[in-house]
Design a protein around this motif. Sequence first.
Motif, mmCIF file in Angstrom:
data_model
loop_
_atom_site.group_PDB
_atom_site.id
_atom_site.type_symbol
_atom_site.label_atom_id
_atom_site.label_comp_id
_atom_site.label_asym_id
_atom_site.label_seq_id
_atom_site.Cartn_x
_atom_site.Cartn_y
_atom_site.Cartn_z
ATOM 1 N N ILE A 69 0.844 -1.189 0.000
ATOM 2 C CA ILE A 69 0.000 0.000 0.000
ATOM 3 C C ILE A 69 0.882 1.242 0.000
ATOM 4 N N LEU A 70 1.981 1.171 0.727
ATOM 5 C CA LEU A 70 2.929 2.291 0.829
ATOM 6 C C LEU A 70 4.292 1.723 1.166
ATOM 7 N N GLY A 71 5.329 2.299 0.551
ATOM 8 C CA GLY A 71 6.664 1.811 0.860
ATOM 9 C C GLY A 71 7.731 2.884 0.695
ATOM 10 N N HIS A 72 8.747 2.787 1.537
ATOM 11 C CA HIS A 72 9.914 3.668 1.478
ATOM 12 C C HIS A 72 11.137 2.861 1.868
ATOM 13 N N THR A 73 12.227 3.081 1.162
ATOM 14 C CA THR A 73 13.517 2.536 1.541
ATOM 15 C C THR A 73 14.615 3.409 0.951
ATOM 16 N N THR A 74 15.738 3.492 1.624
ATOM 17 C CA THR A 74 16.878 4.198 1.049
ATOM 18 C C THR A 74 17.663 3.292 0.113
ATOM 19 N N GLN A 75 17.349 2.003 0.067
ATOM 20 C CA GLN A 75 18.017 1.055 -0.831
ATOM 21 C C GLN A 75 17.311 1.082 -2.176
ATOM 22 N N PRO A 80 19.935 -5.777 0.703
ATOM 23 C CA PRO A 80 19.017 -5.616 1.838
ATOM 24 C C PRO A 80 18.432 -4.212 1.892
ATOM 25 N N TYR A 81 17.146 -4.163 2.192
ATOM 26 C CA TYR A 81 16.495 -2.869 2.325
ATOM 27 C C TYR A 81 16.953 -2.186 3.610
ATOM 28 N N ALA A 82 16.859 -0.859 3.616
ATOM 29 C CA ALA A 82 17.262 -0.088 4.795
ATOM 30 C C ALA A 82 16.288 1.069 4.978
ATOM 31 N N ASN A 83 16.123 1.486 6.220
ATOM 32 C CA ASN A 83 15.271 2.641 6.542
ATOM 33 C C ASN A 83 13.864 2.479 5.966
ATOM 34 N N ARG A 84 13.267 1.344 6.297
ATOM 35 C CA ARG A 84 11.938 1.017 5.772
ATOM 36 C C ARG A 84 10.836 1.867 6.408
ATOM 37 N N ILE A 85 9.813 2.167 5.607
ATOM 38 C CA ILE A 85 8.489 2.563 6.063
ATOM 39 C C ILE A 85 7.545 1.793 5.153
ATOM 40 N N SER A 145 13.637 0.173 15.452
ATOM 41 C CA SER A 145 14.991 0.721 15.346
ATOM 42 C C SER A 145 15.389 0.757 13.881
ATOM 43 N N GLY A 146 16.440 1.509 13.584
ATOM 44 C CA GLY A 146 17.024 1.486 12.255
ATOM 45 C C GLY A 146 16.436 2.423 11.238
ATOM 46 N N LEU A 147 15.617 3.373 11.656
ATOM 47 C CA LEU A 147 15.122 4.394 10.719
ATOM 48 C C LEU A 147 15.934 5.657 10.952
ATOM 49 N N ASN A 148 17.015 5.789 10.176
ATOM 50 C CA ASN A 148 18.004 6.835 10.438
ATOM 51 C C ASN A 148 18.102 7.894 9.352
ATOM 52 N N SER A 149 17.577 7.597 8.166
ATOM 53 C CA SER A 149 17.618 8.565 7.075
ATOM 54 C C SER A 149 16.477 8.273 6.122
ATOM 55 N N LEU A 150 16.181 9.243 5.244
ATOM 56 C CA LEU A 150 15.086 9.103 4.301
ATOM 57 C C LEU A 150 15.570 9.326 2.880
ATOM 58 N N HIS A 151 14.978 8.590 1.949
ATOM 59 C CA HIS A 151 15.167 8.824 0.528
ATOM 60 C C HIS A 151 14.301 10.017 0.130
ATOM 61 N N PRO A 152 14.587 10.688 -0.977
ATOM 62 C CA PRO A 152 13.774 11.846 -1.357
ATOM 63 C C PRO A 152 12.316 11.528 -1.685
ATOM 64 N N PHE A 153 11.963 10.247 -1.907
ATOM 65 C CA PHE A 153 10.580 9.928 -2.233
ATOM 66 C C PHE A 153 10.179 8.606 -1.593
ATOM 67 N N LEU A 154 8.874 8.396 -1.552
ATOM 68 C CA LEU A 154 8.317 7.093 -1.213
ATOM 69 C C LEU A 154 7.378 6.679 -2.336
ATOM 70 N N HIS A 155 6.914 5.435 -2.277
ATOM 71 C CA HIS A 155 5.966 4.925 -3.253
ATOM 72 C C HIS A 155 4.614 4.693 -2.598
ATOM 73 N N LEU A 156 3.573 5.194 -3.210
ATOM 74 C CA LEU A 156 2.228 4.748 -2.896
ATOM 75 C C LEU A 156 1.928 3.594 -3.839
#
Length: 198
Positions: A69-75, A80-85, A145-156
């Motif tokens: 439904i929604l996703g974010h990662t700096t990878q 391996p994915y990092a900084n998930r939402i 734990s482990g949410l330390n930085s954000l990518h400039p965008f996320l995906h809906l």
Amino acid sequence: SDASGNNNTGALQGGTTWLTNVSQCQSGSCVSLDGVNDLIQESITGALPNQGTVAVWALPTGFGGTRYILGHTTQQSTGPYANRIQIYTDDSTGLLDIGLGDNHILATNITQLTPNVWTHIALTWNNATYTAYVNGTQVSTGAYSGLNSLHPFLHLGNHGNSGDTQESFLGRLDEARVYNYPLTQTEVSQLAGTPPPT
């Protein structure tokens, strides 16, 4: 489009289409995703890694496998994915899961979505504590734990990695919101307070 005035307008990709028939959407217009490489790439300028909220209305039309439904990662490539939402379903029955920081399965089976029914979903995070809400009601809370930085965008409608968009949502999304602070339960309940169309 971005109704906040911050110019974080999303870009439709894959087979994502706009629907403008009010009877098909939660509020005004919405997007429809066919489950194959679809997504809306949403700028999140101004968002913060240490605290925030994401919220969206979702109407699934089918399940099967992992569907975001929604996703974010700096990878943004393999590995391996990092900084998930992450807000997603991962089976054929619509069980809802949350991934955050360094944990893809932070909270699993927190509710079961119903096909062709609008559901409001919100996730807040605040300095190592998260809370998830469904239709304005708290359904999960705990530590992350482990949410330390954000990518400039996320995906809906997808998982946030532009190099692999195979786990697209199947259904409609509406009224997606990103905040740089954690909403209270009262504020989340207000977002979820508009009755979905019948």
